[in-house]
Design a protein around this motif. Structure first.
Motif, PDB file in Angstrom:
ATOM      1  N   TYR A 104       0.939  -1.066   0.365  1.00  0.00           N
ATOM      2  CA  TYR A 104       0.019  -0.090  -0.217  1.00  0.00           C
ATOM      3  C   TYR A 104       1.257   1.464  -0.194  1.00  0.00           C
ATOM      4  N   THR A 105       0.803   2.379  -0.786  1.00  0.00           N
ATOM      5  CA  THR A 105       1.606   3.634  -0.827  1.00  0.00           C
ATOM      6  C   THR A 105       0.336   4.144  -0.095  1.00  0.00           C
ATOM      7  N   GLN A 106       1.502   4.631   1.505  1.00  0.00           N
ATOM      8  CA  GLN A 106       1.287   5.610   2.390  1.00  0.00           C
ATOM      9  C   GLN A 106       1.032   6.849   2.076  1.00  0.00           C
ATOM     10  N   HIS A 107      -0.467   7.585   1.630  1.00  0.00           N
ATOM     11  CA  HIS A 107      -0.858   8.710   0.871  1.00  0.00           C
ATOM     12  C   HIS A 107      -0.406  10.090   1.523  1.00  0.00           C
ATOM     13  N   VAL A 126       2.100  -7.638   4.105  1.00  0.00           N
ATOM     14  CA  VAL A 126       1.256  -6.366   4.181  1.00  0.00           C
ATOM     15  C   VAL A 126       2.926  -5.454   3.984  1.00  0.00           C
ATOM     16  N   TRP A 127       3.057  -4.940   2.928  1.00  0.00           N
ATOM     17  CA  TRP A 127       4.299  -3.945   2.997  1.00  0.00           C
ATOM     18  C   TRP A 127       3.368  -2.873   2.509  1.00  0.00           C
ATOM     19  N   ALA A 128       4.497  -1.523   3.243  1.00  0.00           N
ATOM     20  CA  ALA A 128       3.942   0.384   3.010  1.00  0.00           C
ATOM     21  C   ALA A 128       5.000   0.642   2.284  1.00  0.00           C
ATOM     22  N   VAL A 129       4.406   1.644   1.593  1.00  0.00           N
ATOM     23  CA  VAL A 129       5.751   2.475   0.439  1.00  0.00           C
ATOM     24  C   VAL A 129       5.232   3.613   1.458  1.00  0.00           C
ATOM     25  N   PRO A 130       6.135   4.492   1.871  1.00  0.00           N
ATOM     26  CA  PRO A 130       6.106   5.868   2.391  1.00  0.00           C
ATOM     27  C   PRO A 130       6.767   6.710   1.586  1.00  0.00           C
ATOM     28  N   PRO A 131       6.803   7.734   1.043  1.00  0.00           N
ATOM     29  CA  PRO A 131       6.784   8.551   0.332  1.00  0.00           C
ATOM     30  C   PRO A 131       7.908   9.232   0.820  1.00  0.00           C
TER      31      PRO A 131
END
Length: 144
Positions: A104-107, A126-131
């Motif tokens: 998931y893209t951490q918006h 589950v993996w977060a993709v922080p910007p």
């Protein structure tokens, strides 16, 4: 690769107003399909996107959360190789329903609920993709 993008069931393409987050999803799916991937955007079932398959639940209720969970379940039924979610909390709530990776893209900045769910579900898929690097460090310190 068979890729799913999961958005809120309320999102309808083509977009009627500017929304950078969902315009980014369109751009990403165009790049993925041009590279030979099979891509589906799960959103409102009335959506139409040139060159990209869209799908959505047929009967939405007044409960947005339930609609979004059902959108995830619809995507899971189609057995994609990877799920790219555009939610921050629902990923951990539904992750037990698939063994496939959910990215998931951490918006936005993680809410306390997001942090607690990430800690308590301990999802291995589950993996977060922080910007930003700053948010990446915050996520690690928070146990996400």
């Amino acid at each position: 690769m068979n890729i799913a993008h999961i958005l809120p069931a309320s999102v309808v393409f083509p977009l009627s107003v500017h929304n950078g987050r969902y315009e980014w999803v369109l751009k990403l799916t165009q790049i993925q399909t041009s590279n030979g991937h099979n891509v589906t955007i799960y959103c409102n079932n009335k959506s139409r996107v040139d060159g990209v398959h869209t799908d959505g639940i047929l009967h939405a209720s007044n409960d947005k959360n339930l609609n979004n969970i059902e959108t995830f379940r619809l995507a899971f039924k189609n057995n994609h190789d990877i799920y790219h979610s555009h939610f921050d909390n629902l990923d951990d709530e539904v992750s037990h329903e698939t063994t496939k990776p959910i990215v998931y893209t951490q918006h936005w900045w993680p809410l306390e609920k997001t942090i607690e769910l990430a800690k308590t579900t301990l999802s291995k898929n589950v993996w977060a993709v922080p910007p930003t690097n700053y948010m990446y460090k915050f996520d690690n310190l928070s146990g996400m």
